[in-house]
Design a protein around this motif. Structure first.
Motif, PDB file in Angstrom:
ATOM      1  N   ALA A 121       0.826  -1.204   0.000  1.00 35.80           N
ATOM      2  CA  ALA A 121       0.000   0.000   0.000  1.00 35.80           C
ATOM      3  C   ALA A 121       0.864   1.259   0.000  1.00 35.80           C
ATOM      4  CB  ALA A 121      -0.944  -0.011   1.200  1.00 35.80           C
ATOM      5  N   LEU A 122       1.956   1.249   0.771  1.00 32.71           N
ATOM      6  CA  LEU A 122       2.864   2.407   0.792  1.00 32.71           C
ATOM      7  C   LEU A 122       3.535   2.601  -0.564  1.00 32.71           C
ATOM      8  CD1 LEU A 122       4.514   1.994   4.328  1.00 32.71           C
ATOM      9  CD2 LEU A 122       2.977   3.835   3.592  1.00 32.71           C
ATOM     10  N   GLU A 123       4.001   1.509  -1.167  1.00 33.28           N
ATOM     11  CA  GLU A 123       4.624   1.591  -2.493  1.00 33.28           C
ATOM     12  C   GLU A 123       3.632   2.111  -3.530  1.00 33.28           C
ATOM     13  OE1 GLU A 123       7.714   0.851  -3.870  1.00 33.28           O
ATOM     14  OE2 GLU A 123       8.495   0.707  -1.827  1.00 33.28           O
ATOM     15  N   LEU A 124       2.407   1.607  -3.451  1.00 33.90           N
ATOM     16  CA  LEU A 124       1.384   2.041  -4.386  1.00 33.90           C
ATOM     17  C   LEU A 124       1.075   3.523  -4.212  1.00 33.90           C
ATOM     18  CD1 LEU A 124      -0.408   0.978  -6.637  1.00 33.90           C
ATOM     19  CD2 LEU A 124      -2.112   0.382  -4.918  1.00 33.90           C
ATOM     20  N   GLN A 125       1.039   3.991  -2.988  1.00 28.06           N
ATOM     21  CA  GLN A 125       0.810   5.409  -2.726  1.00 28.06           C
ATOM     22  C   GLN A 125       1.949   6.254  -3.296  1.00 28.06           C
ATOM     23  OE1 GLN A 125      -1.985   6.749  -1.306  1.00 28.06           O
ATOM     24  NE2 GLN A 125      -1.103   8.710  -1.928  1.00 28.06           N
ATOM     25  N   ASP A 126       3.192   5.780  -3.140  1.00 33.11           N
ATOM     26  CA  ASP A 126       4.339   6.492  -3.715  1.00 33.11           C
ATOM     27  C   ASP A 126       4.233   6.570  -5.244  1.00 33.11           C
ATOM     28  OD1 ASP A 126       5.411   6.869  -1.204  1.00 33.11           O
ATOM     29  OD2 ASP A 126       6.883   5.232  -1.373  1.00 33.11           O
ATOM     30  N   ILE A 127       3.800   5.469  -5.864  1.00 27.70           N
ATOM     31  CA  ILE A 127       3.657   5.440  -7.325  1.00 27.70           C
ATOM     32  C   ILE A 127       2.593   6.445  -7.761  1.00 27.70           C
ATOM     33  CG2 ILE A 127       2.840   4.027  -9.264  1.00 27.70           C
ATOM     34  CD1 ILE A 127       4.268   1.632  -7.904  1.00 27.70           C
ATOM     35  N   HIS A 128       1.478   6.500  -7.044  1.00 30.54           N
ATOM     36  CA  HIS A 128       0.426   7.459  -7.383  1.00 30.54           C
ATOM     37  C   HIS A 128       0.927   8.896  -7.244  1.00 30.54           C
ATOM     38  CE1 HIS A 128      -3.031   4.881  -8.117  1.00 30.54           C
ATOM     39  NE2 HIS A 128      -2.697   4.132  -7.063  1.00 30.54           N
ATOM     40  N   ASP A 129       1.687   9.168  -6.204  1.00 26.87           N
ATOM     41  CA  ASP A 129       2.230  10.520  -6.000  1.00 26.87           C
ATOM     42  C   ASP A 129       3.191  10.900  -7.123  1.00 26.87           C
ATOM     43  OD1 ASP A 129       0.762  10.688  -3.665  1.00 26.87           O
ATOM     44  OD2 ASP A 129       2.474  10.277  -2.336  1.00 26.87           O
ATOM     45  N   GLU A 130       4.074   9.960  -7.506  1.00 25.73           N
ATOM     46  CA  GLU A 130       5.024  10.226  -8.592  1.00 25.73           C
ATOM     47  C   GLU A 130       4.299  10.414  -9.921  1.00 25.73           C
ATOM     48  OE1 GLU A 130       7.946   7.107  -8.598  1.00 25.73           O
ATOM     49  OE2 GLU A 130       8.664   7.642  -6.593  1.00 25.73           O
ATOM     50  N   GLN A 131       3.234   9.628 -10.131  1.00 28.20           N
ATOM     51  CA  GLN A 131       2.457   9.765 -11.361  1.00 28.20           C
ATOM     52  C   GLN A 131       1.797  11.139 -11.421  1.00 28.20           C
ATOM     53  OE1 GLN A 131      -0.673   6.891 -11.880  1.00 28.20           O
ATOM     54  NE2 GLN A 131      -1.219   7.662 -13.906  1.00 28.20           N
TER      55      GLN A 131
END
Length: 152
Positions: free
Chosen positions: A40-50
């Motif tokens: 979930a943390l990794e996915l949140q980071d990916i969304h922020d970078e996107q």
């Protein structure tokens, strides 16, 4: 609810029911919850970078639109200027094969420098007489000149 919030809710439920993390099943569930938390943390980071990339792409797209607008406006002005200035001629440099464009003024000068290699290209206009015969006036002038020579 976002994934990170759902994982936090699941951890709260596990604590609320008093999950025994010392049992085999409890250890397995704890590891699975930790893995889910990491995902979930990794996915949140990916969304922020996107989101950051989308903002940057929008800015670049706007800049490109400005450049295209500027260039197309210049082309329109060049086309309008070209219509006012007369014909544009083209030749190829025999030295570097660069295409060279020039107007009637340069043609009248009799030579042009290649902007690529600096070679001077000379034009021999002696073979061309008058306007090229489109209206017949040049042919009539030549006939008159021939008649005058015959009379002598």
């Amino acid at each position: 609810m976002e994934i990170l919030e759902k994982v936090a809710y699941m951890k709260g439920l596990a604590e609320g029911i008093g999950l025994d993390v010392k049992s085999k099943e409890g250890k397995l569930l704890k590891v699975m919850m930790d893995i889910l938390d990491d995902v979930a943390l990794e996915l949140q980071d990916i969304h922020d970078e996107q989101a950051d990339l989308e903002e940057g792409l929008d800015a670049v797209s706007e800049d490109l639109a400005d450049v295209e607008s500027f260039l197309f406006d210049m082309e329109d002005e060049d086309e309008e200027d070209g219509e006012e200035d007369g014909e544009v001629y083209q030749t190829t440099c025999p030295n570097c094969d660069e295409e060279i464009f020039f107007d009637e003024d340069i043609l009248a000068d009799g030579s042009v420098l290649c902007p690529n290699c600096g070679e001077e290209l000379e034009f021999d206009l002696s073979d061309l007489s008058g306007c090229g015969g489109c209206c017949g006036a040049c042919a009539e002038e030549e006939d008159e000149d021939d008649d005058e020579e015959d009379d002598e």
